[in-house]
Design a protein around this motif. Structure first.
Motif, PDB file in Angstrom:
ATOM      1  N   VAL A 233      -6.098  -1.410 -13.082  1.00 22.95           N
ATOM      2  CA  VAL A 233      -7.437  -1.892 -12.728  1.00 22.95           C
ATOM      3  C   VAL A 233      -8.026  -2.565 -13.977  1.00 22.95           C
ATOM      4  CG1 VAL A 233      -9.690  -1.265 -11.785  1.00 22.95           C
ATOM      5  CG2 VAL A 233      -7.640  -0.007 -11.067  1.00 22.95           C
ATOM      6  N   GLU A 234      -7.760  -3.849 -14.107  1.00 20.18           N
ATOM      7  CA  GLU A 234      -8.171  -4.623 -15.274  1.00 20.18           C
ATOM      8  C   GLU A 234      -9.484  -5.345 -14.986  1.00 20.18           C
ATOM      9  OE1 GLU A 234      -6.558  -4.427 -17.998  1.00 20.18           O
ATOM     10  OE2 GLU A 234      -4.453  -3.981 -17.552  1.00 20.18           O
ATOM     11  N   PRO A 235     -10.286  -5.617 -16.042  1.00 25.19           N
ATOM     12  CA  PRO A 235     -11.495  -6.424 -15.836  1.00 25.19           C
ATOM     13  C   PRO A 235     -11.162  -7.766 -15.197  1.00 25.19           C
ATOM     14  CG  PRO A 235     -11.537  -5.406 -17.998  1.00 25.19           C
ATOM     15  CD  PRO A 235     -10.171  -5.132 -17.427  1.00 25.19           C
ATOM     16  N   VAL A 236     -11.912  -8.127 -14.172  1.00 23.27           N
ATOM     17  CA  VAL A 236     -11.649  -9.357 -13.428  1.00 23.27           C
ATOM     18  C   VAL A 236     -12.965  -9.817 -12.812  1.00 23.27           C
ATOM     19  CG1 VAL A 236     -11.079  -8.088 -11.297  1.00 23.27           C
ATOM     20  CG2 VAL A 236     -10.168 -10.400 -11.654  1.00 23.27           C
ATOM     21  N   VAL A 237     -13.141 -11.118 -12.688  1.00 27.24           N
ATOM     22  CA  VAL A 237     -14.283 -11.674 -11.971  1.00 27.24           C
ATOM     23  C   VAL A 237     -13.894 -11.833 -10.508  1.00 27.24           C
ATOM     24  CG1 VAL A 237     -15.799 -13.675 -11.712  1.00 27.24           C
ATOM     25  CG2 VAL A 237     -15.199 -12.863 -14.002  1.00 27.24           C
ATOM     26  N   LEU A 238     -14.728 -11.315  -9.612  1.00 27.09           N
ATOM     27  CA  LEU A 238     -14.510 -11.457  -8.173  1.00 27.09           C
ATOM     28  C   LEU A 238     -15.577 -12.406  -7.641  1.00 27.09           C
ATOM     29  CD1 LEU A 238     -13.959  -7.697  -7.224  1.00 27.09           C
ATOM     30  CD2 LEU A 238     -12.234  -9.397  -7.886  1.00 27.09           C
TER      31      LEU A 238
ATOM     32  N   PRO B 281     -17.448  -8.271 -14.651  1.00 31.61           N
ATOM     33  CA  PRO B 281     -17.354  -6.995 -15.365  1.00 31.61           C
ATOM     34  C   PRO B 281     -18.590  -6.788 -16.239  1.00 31.61           C
ATOM     35  CG  PRO B 281     -15.262  -8.144 -15.443  1.00 31.61           C
ATOM     36  CD  PRO B 281     -16.254  -9.104 -14.835  1.00 31.61           C
ATOM     37  N   LEU B 282     -19.109  -5.571 -16.223  1.00 31.94           N
ATOM     38  CA  LEU B 282     -20.363  -5.270 -16.915  1.00 31.94           C
ATOM     39  C   LEU B 282     -20.296  -5.643 -18.385  1.00 31.94           C
ATOM     40  CD1 LEU B 282     -23.195  -3.939 -16.775  1.00 31.94           C
ATOM     41  CD2 LEU B 282     -22.059  -1.784 -17.394  1.00 31.94           C
TER      42      LEU B 282
ATOM     43  N   SER C  22     -29.506  -8.022   2.829  1.00 24.75           N
ATOM     44  CA  SER C  22     -29.102  -9.424   2.741  1.00 24.75           C
ATOM     45  C   SER C  22     -27.574  -9.488   2.750  1.00 24.75           C
ATOM     46  CB  SER C  22     -29.648 -10.058   1.455  1.00 24.75           C
ATOM     47  OG  SER C  22     -28.916  -9.610   0.320  1.00 24.75           O
ATOM     48  N   HIS C  23     -27.049 -10.657   2.397  1.00 24.86           N
ATOM     49  CA  HIS C  23     -25.603 -10.843   2.327  1.00 24.86           C
ATOM     50  C   HIS C  23     -24.958 -10.119   1.161  1.00 24.86           C
ATOM     51  CE1 HIS C  23     -27.427 -13.729  -0.409  1.00 24.86           C
ATOM     52  NE2 HIS C  23     -26.312 -13.673  -1.097  1.00 24.86           N
ATOM     53  N   VAL C  24     -25.735  -9.683   0.180  1.00 23.95           N
ATOM     54  CA  VAL C  24     -25.183  -9.265  -1.112  1.00 23.95           C
ATOM     55  C   VAL C  24     -24.243  -8.070  -0.989  1.00 23.95           C
ATOM     56  CG1 VAL C  24     -25.757  -8.256  -3.363  1.00 23.95           C
ATOM     57  CG2 VAL C  24     -26.983 -10.281  -2.549  1.00 23.95           C
ATOM     58  N   ASN C  25     -24.705  -6.976  -0.408  1.00 20.85           N
ATOM     59  CA  ASN C  25     -23.883  -5.774  -0.383  1.00 20.85           C
ATOM     60  C   ASN C  25     -22.646  -5.949   0.500  1.00 20.85           C
ATOM     61  OD1 ASN C  25     -23.392  -3.039  -1.224  1.00 20.85           O
ATOM     62  ND2 ASN C  25     -23.998  -2.382   0.831  1.00 20.85           N
ATOM     63  N   THR C  26     -22.802  -6.636   1.630  1.00 23.48           N
ATOM     64  CA  THR C  26     -21.649  -6.859   2.519  1.00 23.48           C
ATOM     65  C   THR C  26     -20.567  -7.663   1.812  1.00 23.48           C
ATOM     66  OG1 THR C  26     -23.077  -6.817   4.470  1.00 23.48           O
ATOM     67  CG2 THR C  26     -20.911  -7.834   4.720  1.00 23.48           C
ATOM     68  N   GLU C  27     -20.965  -8.750   1.162  1.00 28.25           N
ATOM     69  CA  GLU C  27     -19.967  -9.590   0.497  1.00 28.25           C
ATOM     70  C   GLU C  27     -19.363  -8.885  -0.711  1.00 28.25           C
ATOM     71  OE1 GLU C  27     -19.695 -14.072  -1.374  1.00 28.25           O
ATOM     72  OE2 GLU C  27     -20.821 -13.744   0.486  1.00 28.25           O
ATOM     73  N   ALA C  28     -20.175  -8.114  -1.434  1.00 28.62           N
ATOM     74  CA  ALA C  28     -19.643  -7.370  -2.581  1.00 28.62           C
ATOM     75  C   ALA C  28     -18.589  -6.364  -2.135  1.00 28.62           C
ATOM     76  CB  ALA C  28     -20.781  -6.665  -3.325  1.00 28.62           C
ATOM     77  N   LYS C  29     -18.863  -5.640  -1.046  1.00 34.18           N
ATOM     78  CA  LYS C  29     -17.882  -4.688  -0.525  1.00 34.18           C
ATOM     79  C   LYS C  29     -16.613  -5.412  -0.094  1.00 34.18           C
ATOM     80  CE  LYS C  29     -19.891  -0.555  -0.645  1.00 34.18           C
ATOM     81  NZ  LYS C  29     -21.068  -0.904  -1.447  1.00 34.18           N
ATOM     82  N   TYR C  30     -16.768  -6.546   0.541  1.00 35.37           N
ATOM     83  CA  TYR C  30     -15.615  -7.341   0.972  1.00 35.37           C
ATOM     84  C   TYR C  30     -14.760  -7.733  -0.231  1.00 35.37           C
ATOM     85  CZ  TYR C  30     -12.987 -11.373   2.719  1.00 35.37           C
ATOM     86  OH  TYR C  30     -11.992 -12.262   3.037  1.00 35.37           O
ATOM     87  N   LEU C  31     -15.391  -8.263  -1.277  1.00 29.35           N
ATOM     88  CA  LEU C  31     -14.645  -8.710  -2.452  1.00 29.35           C
ATOM     89  C   LEU C  31     -13.918  -7.550  -3.120  1.00 29.35           C
ATOM     90  CD1 LEU C  31     -17.277 -11.161  -3.983  1.00 29.35           C
ATOM     91  CD2 LEU C  31     -15.134 -11.784  -2.841  1.00 29.35           C
ATOM     92  N   MET C  32     -14.587  -6.403  -3.215  1.00 26.83           N
ATOM     93  CA  MET C  32     -13.976  -5.254  -3.884  1.00 26.83           C
ATOM     94  C   MET C  32     -12.845  -4.662  -3.053  1.00 26.83           C
ATOM     95  SD  MET C  32     -17.285  -3.406  -5.653  1.00 26.83           S
ATOM     96  CE  MET C  32     -16.335  -2.322  -6.721  1.00 26.83           C
ATOM     97  N   MET C  33     -13.055  -4.538  -1.745  1.00 26.48           N
ATOM     98  CA  MET C  33     -11.988  -3.995  -0.904  1.00 26.48           C
ATOM     99  C   MET C  33     -10.794  -4.938  -0.864  1.00 26.48           C
ATOM    100  SD  MET C  33     -13.737  -2.100   2.347  1.00 26.48           S
ATOM    101  CE  MET C  33     -14.650  -0.566   2.131  1.00 26.48           C
ATOM    102  N   ARG C  34     -11.051  -6.224  -0.760  1.00 23.62           N
ATOM    103  CA  ARG C  34      -9.949  -7.180  -0.749  1.00 23.62           C
ATOM    104  C   ARG C  34      -9.144  -7.087  -2.044  1.00 23.62           C
ATOM    105  NH1 ARG C  34     -11.242 -13.514  -0.319  1.00 23.62           N
ATOM    106  NH2 ARG C  34     -11.843 -13.121  -2.489  1.00 23.62           N
ATOM    107  N   HIS C  35      -9.828  -6.963  -3.162  1.00 30.07           N
ATOM    108  CA  HIS C  35      -9.130  -6.841  -4.449  1.00 30.07           C
ATOM    109  C   HIS C  35      -8.334  -5.542  -4.494  1.00 30.07           C
ATOM    110  CE1 HIS C  35      -8.397  -7.751  -8.656  1.00 30.07           C
ATOM    111  NE2 HIS C  35      -8.691  -6.500  -8.955  1.00 30.07           N
TER     112      HIS C  35
END
Length: 222
Positions: free
Chosen positions: A23-28, A37-38, A129-142
């Motif tokens: 699990v390496e730092p990556v931009v999603l 990454p923070l 809004s769209h934010v949490n749904t899309e964030a979950k999508y990006l993280m689960m897909r990764h």
């Protein structure tokens, strides 16, 4: 004996195990959300602008009431990232360029190919809004498609109905309650409810998330 028939079979089984990729730092990045990454130098002020809101911390273990509290919370997240125990993200709304929240991969189990998505909060201007749904999508897909996860876990305070409903809405399966699972910073015990998505469930959950993203995109375009 190691050279006996049983030992040979065990060795064969062991060599077939597939591990979670690092699990390496990556931009999603998605159509409307970018997850970086923070980085305290870059993200602290944006997170502070939305993060000292009592409603965000009502059901969490961490209690954040001030800039100092938020800084301590984020510094701990940064330490976990440096120690490779978690990967925290700043969630950014691409249209406005504003930081919308924070989340992380944690509870990383390499042999079990399991990772948790948690420590998630979204600032009031970006809730519903769209934010949490899309964030979950990006993280689960990764997690499933890049890291090779067999399972993604999520959890929340059993009293947090809003979070529980959000997890069920995207297709997570309720798995059970751990009683007196943790103590909040204010000394109050909490029961924790767990949810999960398995790798063979991911295609259906992915399709569901994509439909949700399409609906929020259409709503914003109207």
């Amino acid at each position: 004996m190691a050279g006996g028939p049983g030992g040979g079979r065990m060795a064969a089984v062991a060599t077939t195990l597939t591990m979670l990729r690092p699990v390496e730092p990556v931009v999603l990045e998605g159509p409307r959300v970018r997850m970086e990454p923070l980085d305290l130098a870059r993200h602290l002020e944006g997170l502070y602008a939305i993060g000292v809101d009592p409603d965000l911390w009502r059901w969490t273990q961490a209690i954040v009431r001030s800039r100092e509290d938020l800084l301590a919370y984020l510094e701990e997240a940064a330490r976990e990232m440096a120690e490779r125990r978690s990967l925290p993200f700043a969630t950014i709304d691409r249209a406005s360029g504003r930081i919308a929240g924070c989340t992380r991969f944690s509870s990383i189990d390499v042999r079990g190919r399991r990772v948790e998505i948690g420590w998630t909060w979204v600032g009031r201007p970006f809730q519903r809004s769209h934010v949490n749904t899309e964030a979950k999508y990006l993280m689960m897909r990764h997690a499933f498609e890049v890291l090779g996860a067999a399972k993604v876990e999520l959890k929340t305070n059993v009293l947090n109905e809003r979070s529980r409903n959000a997890m069920k809405r995207i297709g997570c399966i309720e798995e059970g309650v751990m009683r007196k699972h943790a103590v909040n910073d204010d000394g109050v015990w909490r029961d924790t409810i767990y949810y999960g998505v398995l790798d063979d469930e991911w295609p259906a959950v992915k399709a569901r998330l994509e439909r949700m993203m399409e609906r929020t995109g259409a709503a914003q375009a109207d």
